[in-house]
Design a protein around this motif. Structure first.
Motif, PDB file in Angstrom:
ATOM      1  N   ILE A 248      28.566 -33.688  12.300  1.00  0.00           N
ATOM      2  CA  ILE A 248      29.427 -33.581  11.119  1.00  0.00           C
ATOM      3  C   ILE A 248      30.632 -34.502  11.265  1.00  0.00           C
ATOM      4  N   THR A 249      31.247 -34.474  12.441  1.00  0.00           N
ATOM      5  CA  THR A 249      32.421 -35.325  12.669  1.00  0.00           C
ATOM      6  C   THR A 249      32.060 -36.795  12.476  1.00  0.00           C
TER       7      THR A 249
ATOM      8  N   LEU B 190      29.622 -38.079  10.664  1.00  0.00           N
ATOM      9  CA  LEU B 190      29.382 -38.362   9.245  1.00  0.00           C
ATOM     10  C   LEU B 190      30.694 -38.441   8.478  1.00  0.00           C
ATOM     11  N   LYS B 191      31.579 -37.492   8.748  1.00  0.00           N
ATOM     12  CA  LYS B 191      32.873 -37.487   8.059  1.00  0.00           C
ATOM     13  C   LYS B 191      33.634 -38.769   8.357  1.00  0.00           C
ATOM     14  N   TYR B 192      33.596 -39.154   9.634  1.00  0.00           N
ATOM     15  CA  TYR B 192      34.338 -40.326  10.065  1.00  0.00           C
ATOM     16  C   TYR B 192      33.786 -41.585   9.404  1.00  0.00           C
TER      17      TYR B 192
ATOM     18  N   ASP C 266      35.352 -45.428   2.747  1.00  0.00           N
ATOM     19  CA  ASP C 266      36.287 -45.260   1.651  1.00  0.00           C
ATOM     20  C   ASP C 266      37.528 -46.126   1.820  1.00  0.00           C
TER      21      ASP C 266
ATOM     22  N   GLN D  32      32.192 -41.806   6.644  1.00  0.00           N
ATOM     23  CA  GLN D  32      32.492 -41.780   5.212  1.00  0.00           C
ATOM     24  C   GLN D  32      33.928 -42.248   4.966  1.00  0.00           C
ATOM     25  N   GLU D  33      34.850 -41.746   5.791  1.00  0.00           N
ATOM     26  CA  GLU D  33      36.245 -42.152   5.645  1.00  0.00           C
ATOM     27  C   GLU D  33      36.396 -43.648   5.845  1.00  0.00           C
TER      28      GLU D  33
ATOM     29  N   TYR E 247      33.415 -24.849  11.097  1.00  0.00           N
ATOM     30  CA  TYR E 247      33.751 -26.210  11.514  1.00  0.00           C
ATOM     31  C   TYR E 247      35.247 -26.474  11.324  1.00  0.00           C
ATOM     32  N   GLU E 248      35.746 -26.138  10.143  1.00  0.00           N
ATOM     33  CA  GLU E 248      37.136 -26.454   9.818  1.00  0.00           C
ATOM     34  C   GLU E 248      38.122 -25.526  10.511  1.00  0.00           C
TER      35      GLU E 248
ATOM     36  N   LYS F  78      30.917 -24.317   7.161  1.00  0.00           N
ATOM     37  CA  LYS F  78      32.058 -25.178   6.888  1.00  0.00           C
ATOM     38  C   LYS F  78      33.343 -24.535   7.412  1.00  0.00           C
TER      39      LYS F  78
END
Ligand SMILES: [Zn+2]
Length: 76
Positions: free
Chosen positions: A38-39, A41-43, A49, A45-46, A20-21, A17
């Motif tokens: 990861i990007t 999946l994060k995207y 939301d 999810q955002e 990545y960050e 993590k």
């Protein structure tokens, strides 16, 4: 032994993590697919939301909006 394995797993996760960050300029090429995954999946999810629409006028609402910015309808 199990305990140590769990701790190691946890530390590896944190390391990953941080990596990545940290937005390293030259991540290892063999890790790029992981970065991309990861990007993505994060995207996604955002997106889930934040996608909300006003029940009155259909205007797209962002984040924790209480009132619609277009028609003033109260949300929720
Ligand atoms: Zn509205």
């Amino acid at each position: 032994m199990k305990d140590i394995e769990k701790k190691l797993e946890n530390l590896y996760t944190k390391l990953g993590k941080a990596y990545y960050e940290g937005r390293f300029e030259d991540p290892l090429p063999e890790l790029l697919p992981l970065f991309d995954a990861i990007t993505e999946l994060k995207y996604s999810q955002e997106q889930n939301d934040e996608k909300a629409f006003c029940p009155q006028c259909g205007n797209e609402l962002k984040g924790q909006a209480i009132f619609c910015g277009k028609c003033g309808c109260r949300i929720g």
